[in-house]
Every structure is written in C-alpha cells, then in structure tokens.
Design a protein around this motif. Structure first.
Motif, short mmCIF file in Angstrom:
data_model
loop_
_atom_site.label_atom_id
_atom_site.label_comp_id
_atom_site.label_asym_id
_atom_site.label_seq_id
_atom_site.Cartn_x
_atom_site.Cartn_y
_atom_site.Cartn_z
N ARG A 94 47.97 -39.88 71.80
CA ARG A 94 47.97 -39.68 73.26
C ARG A 94 49.16 -40.41 73.87
NH1 ARG A 94 42.70 -40.50 77.08
NH2 ARG A 94 42.11 -38.68 75.83
N HIS A 96 50.34 -41.38 77.49
CA HIS A 96 49.93 -41.42 78.90
C HIS A 96 50.04 -42.87 79.35
CE1 HIS A 96 47.28 -40.98 82.46
NE2 HIS A 96 47.64 -39.71 82.41
N LYS A 114 32.64 -37.24 65.42
CA LYS A 114 33.05 -35.85 65.66
C LYS A 114 33.53 -35.20 64.37
CE LYS A 114 35.84 -35.44 69.06
NZ LYS A 114 36.97 -35.33 69.97
N LYS A 126 42.90 -42.65 65.79
CA LYS A 126 43.51 -42.22 67.05
C LYS A 126 44.73 -43.10 67.29
CE LYS A 126 42.87 -39.36 70.51
NZ LYS A 126 42.28 -38.00 70.52
N LYS A 134 55.81 -37.32 81.53
CA LYS A 134 56.03 -36.59 82.78
C LYS A 134 57.36 -36.98 83.41
CE LYS A 134 51.80 -36.07 84.51
NZ LYS A 134 50.70 -36.60 85.31
N ASP A 166 47.24 -34.79 71.54
CA ASP A 166 46.18 -35.12 72.50
C ASP A 166 46.89 -35.06 73.86
OD1 ASP A 166 43.32 -36.13 72.84
OD2 ASP A 166 44.38 -37.66 73.96
N GLY A 168 49.36 -35.27 76.57
CA GLY A 168 50.80 -35.56 76.57
C GLY A 168 51.50 -35.26 75.26
N GLY A 237 41.00 -29.94 84.74
CA GLY A 237 42.21 -30.01 83.92
C GLY A 237 42.91 -28.66 83.95
N ASN A 240 46.03 -28.08 77.65
CA ASN A 240 45.71 -27.26 76.48
C ASN A 240 44.23 -26.87 76.41
OD1 ASN A 240 44.62 -27.59 73.42
ND2 ASN A 240 46.51 -26.41 73.49
N SER A 260 42.19 -27.82 87.63
CA SER A 260 42.76 -28.96 88.36
C SER A 260 43.87 -29.63 87.56
CB SER A 260 41.65 -30.00 88.61
OG SER A 260 41.18 -30.52 87.38
N ASP A 261 44.54 -30.59 88.18
CA ASP A 261 45.33 -31.56 87.43
C ASP A 261 45.15 -32.90 88.12
OD1 ASP A 261 47.13 -31.53 89.57
OD2 ASP A 261 48.61 -30.28 88.53
N ALA A 318 39.57 -32.58 81.36
CA ALA A 318 40.76 -33.36 81.72
C ALA A 318 40.80 -34.70 80.98
CB ALA A 318 40.84 -33.56 83.22
N ASN A 369 34.02 -30.53 71.66
CA ASN A 369 35.48 -30.35 71.53
C ASN A 369 35.95 -30.54 70.08
OD1 ASN A 369 36.06 -33.12 71.04
ND2 ASN A 369 36.19 -33.55 73.23
P1 NDP Z 1 46.85 -32.05 78.21
O1 NDP Z 1 47.83 -33.15 78.32
O2 NDP Z 1 47.31 -30.73 77.71
O3 NDP Z 1 46.12 -31.81 79.61
C1 NDP Z 1 45.39 -32.81 80.26
C2 NDP Z 1 44.95 -32.28 81.61
O4 NDP Z 1 44.09 -33.24 82.21
C3 NDP Z 1 46.12 -32.08 82.56
O5 NDP Z 1 45.80 -31.03 83.46
C4 NDP Z 1 46.18 -33.44 83.28
O6 NDP Z 1 46.76 -33.38 84.57
C5 NDP Z 1 44.70 -33.76 83.40
N1 NDP Z 1 44.53 -35.21 83.47
C6 NDP Z 1 44.97 -36.13 82.58
N2 NDP Z 1 44.67 -37.37 82.99
C7 NDP Z 1 44.03 -37.22 84.17
C8 NDP Z 1 43.46 -38.12 85.09
N3 NDP Z 1 43.51 -39.44 84.89
N4 NDP Z 1 42.86 -37.59 86.19
C9 NDP Z 1 42.81 -36.26 86.39
N5 NDP Z 1 43.34 -35.35 85.56
C10 NDP Z 1 43.93 -35.83 84.46
O7 NDP Z 1 45.66 -32.63 77.29
P2 NDP Z 1 44.56 -31.84 76.48
O8 NDP Z 1 44.17 -30.60 77.21
O9 NDP Z 1 45.00 -31.76 75.08
O10 NDP Z 1 43.36 -32.90 76.51
C11 NDP Z 1 42.38 -32.93 77.53
C12 NDP Z 1 41.17 -33.71 77.05
O11 NDP Z 1 40.63 -33.06 75.88
C13 NDP Z 1 41.42 -35.16 76.64
O12 NDP Z 1 40.28 -35.92 76.91
C14 NDP Z 1 41.58 -35.05 75.12
O13 NDP Z 1 41.30 -36.27 74.48
C15 NDP Z 1 40.54 -34.00 74.82
N6 NDP Z 1 40.72 -33.32 73.54
C16 NDP Z 1 41.88 -32.62 73.26
C17 NDP Z 1 42.00 -31.96 72.07
C18 NDP Z 1 43.18 -31.10 71.76
O14 NDP Z 1 43.13 -30.41 70.74
N7 NDP Z 1 44.21 -31.07 72.57
C19 NDP Z 1 40.95 -32.05 71.02
C20 NDP Z 1 39.75 -32.73 71.46
C21 NDP Z 1 39.69 -33.36 72.66
P3 NDP Z 1 48.26 -33.95 84.78
O15 NDP Z 1 49.16 -32.92 84.18
O16 NDP Z 1 48.38 -34.07 86.25
O17 NDP Z 1 48.32 -35.28 84.07
#
Ligand code: NDP
Length: 444
Positions: A94, A96, A114, A126, A134, A166, A168, A237, A240, A260-261, A318, A369
């Motif tokens: 990750r 961030h 998991k 992890k 960003k 994960d 970012g 979110g 991905n 959302s983001d 998210a 997930n």
């Molecule tokens: P991405 O970086 O692709 O997307 C994350 C999304 O969540 C973005 O829209 C981001 O908005 C938003 N976000 C992040 N931090 C915050 C915050 N503090 N408040 C509000 N919104 C936030 O990540 P992923 O989609 O890969 O991951 C999302 C979640 O899924 C995480 O918890 C991750 O651990 C979990 N996960 C991911 C897997 C994967 O294969 N990718 C597998 C299993 C779990 P912004 O762009 O504004 O930051």
C-alpha cells in the motif's frame, strides 16, 4: 481472565498506538472465543495465540529518492511477514500517506485468515510506504519504486514472499517494482502478482477483487432467498475494487447509483456509466467529481455522506473504518438489507455489530474481498508452470473459490451455533487451517 481476553490485553499493552491492529485482533479473537475456550489448555500450553498475534518478522527501512526538482525525499518502507504456516507470505503493498506499522500489521493479520479461506497455499503478509503517489510524475513514481524495491528485494522471492498491489499500487507501480527486482536479482520469477499480461500477469487479476466480491454477495443472497438482479447498490471508492465490483454487479442486473473518492461522492439515479468512470480513474487519474462534466444529470456532493443514499445493498470498497455506526443506521433506515465489504475492515466494530444485531446480511472483507489474493495465487501457479490460462478459465476458478469461501464461512457459523454470522464463520474457518498447520510444525 480467559485466555482470549488475556491475549487481547497483552496485544494492547505491547503494541501501543496501533489502534487498527487492536481492532482487527479483537474482532478475530471475539469470534474465536468459542473455539479457543473448547481447547484452552492445549492452546495455552503451546502459546498458540501469542504466536498468532505476533508477526514472524517486520522489515522496516528508509526509501530515499530524488524528486523532479532535484530534491532528495525520504519515505518509510515496510514489509510485515505475518504468518507462513500454510505457504509463502502473500499480501499487497500500500502506498498512501496514512501508512504506518500498525495499519500494515492489521492488514497482515487479516490477510492470514483471508488467504487461508481461499483454500490455496499462501501465508499472510502486507507492506507499503507512506509515499503518496497522488500528484507525482511517472518518473518520480519510478524513482520511488526502484528505491523501495532495492531494499525489499533482499527479503522476497517466488517461494518466500510474493507482494501484490493495494491502495496506490496498480499496474504502473507493479511494472516499475518488477523491473527493478529483475535487474537486481537476475531472476525472471513470479515474485510479484498483478503483473502486466505480457510479462507474466494473469487474466482476471485486475477484475478479481471486485468480481469476487459480487460472486460471494450473489451466493449469500441466493442462500437467503434473495437475488441481485433489480437491486439498487451503493459502492464507495472508485479505485480498482470499486470499479470492478460495479462492473460485475451491473452484469448481473443490479443498478449501481453511487461511487466516491476521498473528496466526495457522485449520485446517478439512472445508473453509473462505468466507461466514464474508467476514463477518469484509469486513464486520466482524475477526481470522481469530473463525472458530472460527462453526465450532467448526476449530482456530486463534497465530503462524506455516501451511506445516506437509499439502496438495497451497500458495498464499501474504499478504506478502513469508512462506515461507522451512524452510517450503518442510515443504511438500515433506508431499507438496505445486505452489506459486503470490498475494502479491508471498512466497517467500524460498532457498525459491524449493528448489522449483525439487526439481522442484515453481512459479509466481512476477509471473505468478501479474498478474490484478489486468490487470483494472485492463480497467477503464481501459472508462473510456476510457465503457462497462461484463458480469461474464462481463471474467472471460473475465481467464482468457484468465492462460492467455496461462502460455504466454509456458512458451515463454520452453523457448526458453532451462530448460523448467519459470517464474521464468526469466516474467522473460525480461516483460523482452523492455519492453526492445524502451526500445531503440526512445532514451536516455530
Ligand atoms: P485504489 O487505490 O485503486 O482505490 C482506493 C479508492 O478508495 C479510491 O477511490 C480512493 O480515493 C478511496 N480512498 C482511499 N483512501 C480513502 C480515505 N481515507 N477516505 C475516502 N476514500 C479513500 O485501491 P483498491 O481499490 O485496490 O483498494 C480499496 C480497498 O480494497 C482497500 O481497503 C484495499 O486494502 C482493499 N483490497 C484491495 C484489493 C486489490 O486487489 N486491489 C484486494 C483486497 C482488498 P482517492 O483516489 O481520493 O484516494
């Protein structure tokens, strides 16, 4: 004091300031109480819980890199190698600004259970950094990734520890990390997953977490006499997981009305146009509010509040603790009956308890997930065999795995007299396999 309570008190005392780690341990230990109490003497003698809550190893290092102005920057880098009882460490990286050791420990701990639930031979880990991709140029991201991998490469390997993406960390970052690993070690091996398709990646890996989330949601609904088609869904979110959960939910006939983001959320009563979102997020790396420029009938609201939108099903995708008790109450009041977590621990403990006490269908992230890491393990298998499976082949395996995870969580919950509590079911089923392996392998 019971063994479980004693261990939780020790975790809090010995890991100060790691609130998310305490939260994750508490949730797991609370659900395991029934199992542990039944075997307390044996587990206590073997210090099983003490070993389960302590990572096998944490690697912490500095990551120096040069920005576009010639200024040297320094970030913190980590890899938490939590538990290798059932296979090489496996879990994402990750990037961030919020990343710290406690957050990575919570994520690594969750990952252990998991990965066990997937039925595949992968342990839990992890890693990541407080680097914020960003607003950085491609060159800056590459400089960071190369420096990060220069240190990390000493501790990972295809049979040792296999990181993935994960928050970012997407295709661009995995590419830079893989290139540097190969350059340093001379090995063309499956040391990372989420790779590009032309250098060892697997079809479906990009979609896997979101698709898997919807496969298990569908299975939970069917088992409870409901169906996904025709339902209104809110997804948080727009990364991905959110994008591909939306895609699969739409394919199965649901209407997704919000995304959302971290700045705010969009509401589109006619259903989200995913091609517009993909263009903004995957191509331009823009903000979700730009959606209204292409779809003027949609509404953008700054800030939190996405859970006040009326829906049948909520998919938090998210980040951790993005859905609190007030949000849970708002969802229920608006008729929401099912929640499945795409993100890791997106619901606070109070929100989770509220869902369970109100008999809402609730599938925790640990199970919901797991499709991402499961498909990563399928990528490892293909790399070892020097083969590539077709999209349909991998997708069918993913679906099978998710249906099996549901069955395991459902069955474990029933066995311990808490039918329908998939939080307890997932924790118990994940725990059983890891613990059997730990007991068999002696005091290590
Ligand atoms: P991405 O970086 O692709 O997307 C994350 C999304 O969540 C973005 O829209 C981001 O908005 C938003 N976000 C992040 N931090 C915050 C915050 N503090 N408040 C509000 N919104 C936030 O990540 P992923 O989609 O890969 O991951 C999302 C979640 O899924 C995480 O918890 C991750 O651990 C979990 N996960 C991911 C897997 C994967 O294969 N990718 C597998 C299993 C779990 P912004 O762009 O504004 O930051």
């Amino acid at each position: 004091m019971s063994y479980v309570d004693e261990i939780y008190a020790k975790v809090v005392e010995q890991n100060p300031g790691e609130a998310e780690f305490h939260q994750a341990v508490k949730e797991v230990l609370d659900s395991l109480k029934l199992v542990i109490d039944a075997n307390e003497d044996k587990y206590r003698k073997m210090a099983l819980l003490e070993r389960l809550v302590e990572p096998e190893r944490i690697i912490s290092f500095r990551v120096p890199w040069v920005d576009d102005n010639g200024q040297v920057q320094v970030n913190k880098g980590y890899r938490v190698q939590f538990n290798s009882a059932i296979g090489p460490y496996k879990g994402g990286l990750r990037l961030h600004p919020s990343v710290n050791q406690g957050i990575l420990k919570f994520l690594g701990f969750e990952q252990v259970f998991k990965n066990s639930l997937t039925g595949l031979p992968i342990g839990g880990g992890k890693g990541g950094s407080n680097f914020d991709p960003k607003g950085k140029s491609d060159r800056e991201v590459m400089a960071f990734c190369q420096s990060f991998m220069t240190e990390l490469s000493k501790y990972i390997g295809a049979d040792q520890d296999v990181p993935a993406g994960d928050i970012g960390v997407g295709a661009r970052e995995i590419g830079f990390l893989y290139g540097q690993y190969k350059r340093l070690t001379g090995l063309y091996e499956g040391v990372l997953t989420g790779k590009g398709l032309n250098y060892g990646g697997s079809l479906v890996r990009t979609q896997a977490t979101g698709y898997g989330l919807v496969y298990i949601l569908d299975e939970m609904l069917k088992n409870n006499g409901k169906e996904l088609a025709g339902k209104t869904v809110v997804v948080s979110g727009s990364g991905n997981v959110a994008i591909y959960a939306t895609e699969k939910a739409q394919q199965l006939g649901a209407k997704v009305v919000a995304l959302s983001d971290s700045n705010g959320y969009i509401y589109d009563a006619d259903g989200i146009k995913l091609d517009v979102v993909k263009e903004i997020k995957e191509v331009r790396r823009g903000r979700i509010k730009e959606y209204t420029a292409s779809v003027p009938s949609a509404v953008y609201t700054e800030g939190k509040g996405i859970w006040t939108i009326k829906c049948d099903i909520a998919l938090p995708c998210a980040t951790q603790n993005e859905l609190n008790l007030d949000d849970a109450k708002a969802l229920k009041a608006n008729g929401c009956f099912a929640v499945a977590e795409g993100a890791n621990m997106p619901s606070t403990r109070e929100a989770t308890d509220f869902f369970l006490e109100n008999n809402m269908l609730f599938m925790p992230g640990k199970a919901a997930n797991a499709g991402g890491v499961a498909t990563s393990a399928l990528e490892m298998s293909q790399n070892s065999q020097r083969l590539s499976w077709s999209f349909d082949e991998v997708d069918a395996k993913l679906k099978d795995i998710m249906v099996n995870i549901f069955a395991k969580a459902n069955d474990a919950a029933k066995r311990y007299g808490v039918a329908g509590n998939y939080v307890a079911g997932a924790n118990i089923a994940g725990f059983e396999k890891v613990v059997d392996a730990m007991m068999a392998q002696g005091i290590v």
